[in-house]
Design an enzyme around this catalytic site. Structure first.
Site, PDB file in Angstrom:
ATOM      1  N   ARG A   1      92.302  37.609 -28.053  1.00  0.00           N
ATOM      2  CA  ARG A   1      92.248  36.675 -26.788  1.00  0.00           C
ATOM      3  C   ARG A   1      93.631  36.356 -26.410  1.00  0.00           C
ATOM      4  O   ARG A   1      93.832  36.017 -25.352  1.00  0.00           O
ATOM      5  CB  ARG A   1      91.522  35.533 -27.222  1.00  0.00           C
ATOM      6  CG  ARG A   1      89.919  35.854 -27.379  1.00  0.00           C
ATOM      7  CD  ARG A   1      89.163  34.480 -27.146  1.00  0.00           C
ATOM      8  NE  ARG A   1      89.804  33.727 -26.310  1.00  0.00           N
ATOM      9  CZ  ARG A   1      90.069  32.212 -26.919  1.00  0.00           C
ATOM     10  NH1 ARG A   1      89.668  32.154 -28.088  1.00  0.00           N
ATOM     11  NH2 ARG A   1      90.947  31.559 -26.141  1.00  0.00           N
TER      12      ARG A   1
ATOM     13  N   ILE B   1      96.550  16.901 -31.557  1.00  0.00           N
ATOM     14  CA  ILE B   1      95.961  17.247 -30.232  1.00  0.00           C
ATOM     15  C   ILE B   1      94.587  17.694 -30.530  1.00  0.00           C
ATOM     16  O   ILE B   1      93.699  17.323 -29.648  1.00  0.00           O
ATOM     17  CB  ILE B   1      96.689  18.623 -29.624  1.00  0.00           C
ATOM     18  CG1 ILE B   1      98.195  18.195 -29.494  1.00  0.00           C
ATOM     19  CG2 ILE B   1      96.079  18.853 -28.198  1.00  0.00           C
ATOM     20  CD1 ILE B   1      98.614  17.118 -28.538  1.00  0.00           C
TER      21      ILE B   1
ATOM     22  N   ARG C   1      86.970  19.296 -26.888  1.00  0.00           N
ATOM     23  CA  ARG C   1      87.405  20.132 -25.885  1.00  0.00           C
ATOM     24  C   ARG C   1      86.723  19.361 -24.428  1.00  0.00           C
ATOM     25  O   ARG C   1      86.050  20.277 -23.701  1.00  0.00           O
ATOM     26  CB  ARG C   1      87.684  21.289 -25.874  1.00  0.00           C
ATOM     27  CG  ARG C   1      88.283  21.844 -26.936  1.00  0.00           C
ATOM     28  CD  ARG C   1      88.594  23.280 -27.156  1.00  0.00           C
ATOM     29  NE  ARG C   1      89.901  23.352 -26.224  1.00  0.00           N
ATOM     30  CZ  ARG C   1      90.595  24.618 -25.995  1.00  0.00           C
ATOM     31  NH1 ARG C   1      90.032  25.705 -26.771  1.00  0.00           N
ATOM     32  NH2 ARG C   1      91.643  24.871 -25.347  1.00  0.00           N
TER      33      ARG C   1
ATOM     34  N   LYS D   1      99.908  34.188 -21.714  1.00  0.00           N
ATOM     35  CA  LYS D   1      98.504  34.244 -21.314  1.00  0.00           C
ATOM     36  C   LYS D   1      98.256  32.683 -20.595  1.00  0.00           C
ATOM     37  O   LYS D   1      97.501  32.688 -19.400  1.00  0.00           O
ATOM     38  CB  LYS D   1      97.758  34.163 -22.581  1.00  0.00           C
ATOM     39  CG  LYS D   1      96.431  33.779 -22.451  1.00  0.00           C
ATOM     40  CD  LYS D   1      95.452  33.823 -23.795  1.00  0.00           C
ATOM     41  CE  LYS D   1      95.576  32.612 -24.570  1.00  0.00           C
ATOM     42  NZ  LYS D   1      94.493  31.549 -24.245  1.00  0.00           N
ATOM     43  N   ASN D   2      98.854  31.746 -21.206  1.00  0.00           N
ATOM     44  CA  ASN D   2      98.389  30.462 -20.632  1.00  0.00           C
ATOM     45  C   ASN D   2      98.965  30.208 -19.120  1.00  0.00           C
ATOM     46  O   ASN D   2      98.651  29.202 -18.606  1.00  0.00           O
ATOM     47  CB  ASN D   2      98.740  29.427 -21.366  1.00  0.00           C
ATOM     48  CG  ASN D   2      97.772  29.400 -22.810  1.00  0.00           C
ATOM     49  OD1 ASN D   2      96.853  30.277 -22.917  1.00  0.00           O
ATOM     50  ND2 ASN D   2      98.235  28.340 -23.940  1.00  0.00           N
TER      51      ASN D   2
ATOM     52  N   ASP E   1      86.293  15.856 -18.811  1.00  0.00           N
ATOM     53  CA  ASP E   1      86.267  14.526 -18.231  1.00  0.00           C
ATOM     54  C   ASP E   1      87.474  14.320 -17.309  1.00  0.00           C
ATOM     55  O   ASP E   1      87.406  13.786 -16.107  1.00  0.00           O
ATOM     56  CB  ASP E   1      86.188  13.235 -19.015  1.00  0.00           C
ATOM     57  CG  ASP E   1      87.078  13.135 -20.248  1.00  0.00           C
ATOM     58  OD1 ASP E   1      87.477  14.207 -20.642  1.00  0.00           O
ATOM     59  OD2 ASP E   1      87.343  12.014 -20.392  1.00  0.00           O
TER      60      ASP E   1
ATOM     61  N   CYS F   1      87.877  28.448 -27.750  1.00  0.00           N
ATOM     62  CA  CYS F   1      87.988  28.449 -29.319  1.00  0.00           C
ATOM     63  C   CYS F   1      87.470  27.209 -30.011  1.00  0.00           C
ATOM     64  O   CYS F   1      87.552  25.995 -29.062  1.00  0.00           O
ATOM     65  CB  CYS F   1      89.443  28.422 -29.733  1.00  0.00           C
ATOM     66  SG  CYS F   1      90.129  29.821 -29.871  1.00  0.00           S
TER      67      CYS F   1
ATOM     68  N   ASP G   1      99.713  25.062 -30.668  1.00  0.00           N
ATOM     69  CA  ASP G   1      99.329  26.304 -30.752  1.00  0.00           C
ATOM     70  C   ASP G   1     100.330  27.287 -31.707  1.00  0.00           C
ATOM     71  O   ASP G   1     100.176  28.410 -31.914  1.00  0.00           O
ATOM     72  CB  ASP G   1      99.607  27.014 -29.271  1.00  0.00           C
ATOM     73  CG  ASP G   1      98.497  26.675 -28.613  1.00  0.00           C
ATOM     74  OD1 ASP G   1      97.338  26.114 -28.906  1.00  0.00           O
ATOM     75  OD2 ASP G   1      98.518  27.072 -27.430  1.00  0.00           O
TER      76      ASP G   1
HETATM   77  C1  UD1 Z   1      95.781  24.187 -23.213  1.00  0.00           C
HETATM   78  C2  UD1 Z   1      96.284  25.700 -23.619  1.00  0.00           C
HETATM   79  C3  UD1 Z   1      95.977  25.815 -25.241  1.00  0.00           C
HETATM   80  C4  UD1 Z   1      96.725  24.595 -25.945  1.00  0.00           C
HETATM   81  C5  UD1 Z   1      96.423  23.186 -25.065  1.00  0.00           C
HETATM   82  C6  UD1 Z   1      97.304  22.108 -25.951  1.00  0.00           C
HETATM   83  C7  UD1 Z   1      95.876  27.076 -21.716  1.00  0.00           C
HETATM   84  C8  UD1 Z   1      94.805  27.930 -21.355  1.00  0.00           C
HETATM   85  N1  UD1 Z   1      95.384  26.447 -22.961  1.00  0.00           N
HETATM   86  O1  UD1 Z   1      94.552  23.778 -23.322  1.00  0.00           O
HETATM   87  O2  UD1 Z   1      96.588  26.954 -25.660  1.00  0.00           O
HETATM   88  O3  UD1 Z   1      96.312  24.456 -27.340  1.00  0.00           O
HETATM   89  O4  UD1 Z   1      96.779  23.330 -23.719  1.00  0.00           O
HETATM   90  O5  UD1 Z   1      98.754  22.196 -25.662  1.00  0.00           O
HETATM   91  O6  UD1 Z   1      96.711  26.622 -21.131  1.00  0.00           O
HETATM   92  N2  UD1 Z   1      91.149  16.472 -23.053  1.00  0.00           N
HETATM   93  C9  UD1 Z   1      89.985  15.534 -22.711  1.00  0.00           C
HETATM   94  N3  UD1 Z   1      89.669  15.629 -21.402  1.00  0.00           N
HETATM   95  C10 UD1 Z   1      89.948  16.589 -20.600  1.00  0.00           C
HETATM   96  C11 UD1 Z   1      90.867  17.537 -21.110  1.00  0.00           C
HETATM   97  C12 UD1 Z   1      91.407  17.698 -22.496  1.00  0.00           C
HETATM   98  O7  UD1 Z   1      89.839  14.720 -23.563  1.00  0.00           O
HETATM   99  O8  UD1 Z   1      89.380  16.634 -19.679  1.00  0.00           O
HETATM  100  C13 UD1 Z   1      91.567  16.646 -24.546  1.00  0.00           C
HETATM  101  C14 UD1 Z   1      91.093  17.881 -25.412  1.00  0.00           C
HETATM  102  O9  UD1 Z   1      90.016  17.475 -25.724  1.00  0.00           O
HETATM  103  C15 UD1 Z   1      92.476  17.812 -26.402  1.00  0.00           C
HETATM  104  C16 UD1 Z   1      93.397  17.438 -25.628  1.00  0.00           C
HETATM  105  O10 UD1 Z   1      93.047  16.736 -24.285  1.00  0.00           O
HETATM  106  O11 UD1 Z   1      92.290  17.041 -27.362  1.00  0.00           O
HETATM  107  C17 UD1 Z   1      94.454  18.456 -25.076  1.00  0.00           C
HETATM  108  O12 UD1 Z   1      93.805  19.205 -24.129  1.00  0.00           O
HETATM  109  P1  UD1 Z   1      94.350  19.968 -22.997  1.00  0.00           P
HETATM  110  O13 UD1 Z   1      95.792  19.694 -22.760  1.00  0.00           O
HETATM  111  O14 UD1 Z   1      93.592  19.663 -21.716  1.00  0.00           O
HETATM  112  O15 UD1 Z   1      94.412  21.479 -23.394  1.00  0.00           O
HETATM  113  P2  UD1 Z   1      93.868  22.821 -22.648  1.00  0.00           P
HETATM  114  O16 UD1 Z   1      94.242  22.747 -21.268  1.00  0.00           O
HETATM  115  O17 UD1 Z   1      92.407  22.937 -22.945  1.00  0.00           O
END
Ligand code: UD1
Length: 422
Positions: free
Chosen positions: A397, A327, A121, A22-23, A124, A116, A305
């Protein structure tokens, strides 16, 4: 609302073919927007999140069909870069469209994404990355308007190796003028898959899988046919389920290298694992052992995950284990539900202290998010008696008919849908 009813206590046995990731599929489908014409993406799982992504793409004017596990997507007819708020709110991954839409149309309007409820999340890092490539960003309430007459290459350092931000920046930078470097980039296998896909469309990207990714901008991309990698989190979920039920399961179509941190933890717990090419055999004839400390962190460390699923195994292990989530700050909600099944777990900040119990007992529990839901299913399979898992739309999902998959391995699990009213 559908629910799953599980009669626990039966070891899983047999073999199973693992679905596409999925990811990996979600950003790849968004990236199709970068090349006008028809792309064919194979091994795309049938999931709610994929349906939402295809509905958004249709809303933007694309033609999309999902037959079996193949998606045929024609982006030539796309006519707008404005994603409706109602669809944007249905999943986090809708944010992946920002980079490709900006690159293709020179502007996009999106909203804060849903997904979720596992923590704050923020987005920025996505926005800062796009700004560095030359985008002007305006935020009005939860509406985000992004404009750029021309994107240009830039050196971007991520404060945290965010998976989504790395992918969004890669997708925006492929058509930018000049070279972009992303340092402290996320290293997840799904990022390597996105690089492979974009390069198959004619992009020039190097370094995915390391912490520095370099993208040489190109003039245009051409559609292609591509096969998505196997889902390491679904594979991991089945591996833990096999171990927690003390079963014997063979997983086909896996990439064991993507699962090395889980394999390491499971072996420490006394689970027997044999790896042969893309096949993984898991067996657990006796009670698992406690594992002193498991800490989630960006790839290649232990994945967030799989944290909730492994917690179920440790809840049944002999001894005391500690599981630390680094995370997402809100990702221990399954602890309350597991406690209702007899688990002995105490939470202090982001760490769970798990004193293993000899058995769990069936109960009615609620899936609070996707992976927490998967963990409760595993707990139900291992528990004595009947478990009812509610709010399973979260599980849908990320798992393609979880009850069918597990029934094939001998589990006593069925889905109940409410009787439609006349
Ligand atoms: C992706 C995965 C999700 C997995 C996660 C971490 C997909 C569709 N989803 O989510 O299943 O749990 O990686 O392996 O691929 N953060 C910020 N600012 C940002 C972006 C992220 O502070 O702009 C923080 C988030 O709040 C979180 C951490 O970074 O604490 C990790 O997020 P991120 O790696 O971006 O996860 P996703 O891409 O949302």
């Amino acid at each position: 609302m559908d629910k799953l009813v599980i009669e626990g206590g039966k070891p899983l046995s047999g073999s199973i073919v693992i679905q596409g990731a999925k990811n990996a599929a979600l950003p790849i489908l968004a990236a199709c927007m970068l090349a006008e014409g028809t792309s064919t993406i194979e091994h795309v799982p049938r999931l709610l999140d994929i349906d939402v992504m295809l509905n958004i793409l249709r809303e933007l004017g694309c033609r999309a069909e999902h037959v079996g596990d193949t998606v045929v997507l024609d982006t030539e007819t796309a006519h707008t870069s404005h994603v409706p708020e109602s669809l944007m709110g249905q999943m986090r991954s809708s944010i992946f469209l920002m980079g490709p839409l900006l690159a293709r149309f020179g502007e996009t309007q999106v909203y804060q994404p849903g997904g979720c409820a596992i923590g704050e999340r923020k987005i920025d890092l996505h926005l800062e990355g796009l700004q560095a490539l030359g985008a002007e960003i305006e935020e009005i309430g939860n509406r985000i308007i992004c404009r750029a007459d021309k994107l240009h290459g830039a050196d971007i350092h991520l404060a945290f190796p965010s998976v989504g931000a790395t992918e969004n920046i890669m997708m925006a930078a492929v058509l930018a003028e000049g070279r972009t470097t992303i340092s402290n980039a996320a290293r997840e296998p799904e990022i390597q898959d996105l690089q492979k896909f974009l390069n198959a469309m004619g992009a020039k990207i190097m370094g995915a899988g390391t912490d520095t990714i370099t993208i040489e901008g190109v003039q245009s991309l051409t559609p292609c046919t591509y096969t998505v990698i196997p889902d390491r989190i679904v594979a991991g979920t089945i591996m833990v389920a096999a171990a927690a039920t003390r079963g014997q399961v063979t997983l086909l179509n896996t990439n064991p290298a993507h699962l090395s941190s889980l394999i390491h933890v499971l072996r420490r717990a006394g689970v027997q694992i044999l790896v042969d090419g893309d096949i993984i055999k898991v067996g657990c004839p006796g009670r698992p052992r406690a594992v002193e400390r498991v800490v989630t962190a960006p790839y290649p460390a232990f994945p967030t995950d799989l944290q909730s699923q492994v917690m179920v195994l440790l809840a049944l292990a002999d001894g005391v284990s500690i599981l630390k989530e680094t995370i997402f700050e809100g990702r221990l909600k399954h602890v309350d539900e597991l406690s209702r099944m007899g688990a002995d777990i105490r939470v202090d900040l982001n760490s769970a202290f798990i004193r293993g119990v000899p058995r769990l007992y069936g109960a009615t529990v609620e899936a609070t998010d996707l992976r927490a839901g998967a963990a409760l299913v595993i707990a139900g399979l291992a528990a004595q008696g009947k478990t009812i898992v509610e709010q399973i739309h979260h599980i849908d999902r990320g798992y393609d008919c979880i009850e069918t998959m597990l029934s094939r391995l001998g589990a006593r699990i069925s889905r109940y849908s409410p009787v439609p009213k006349n």
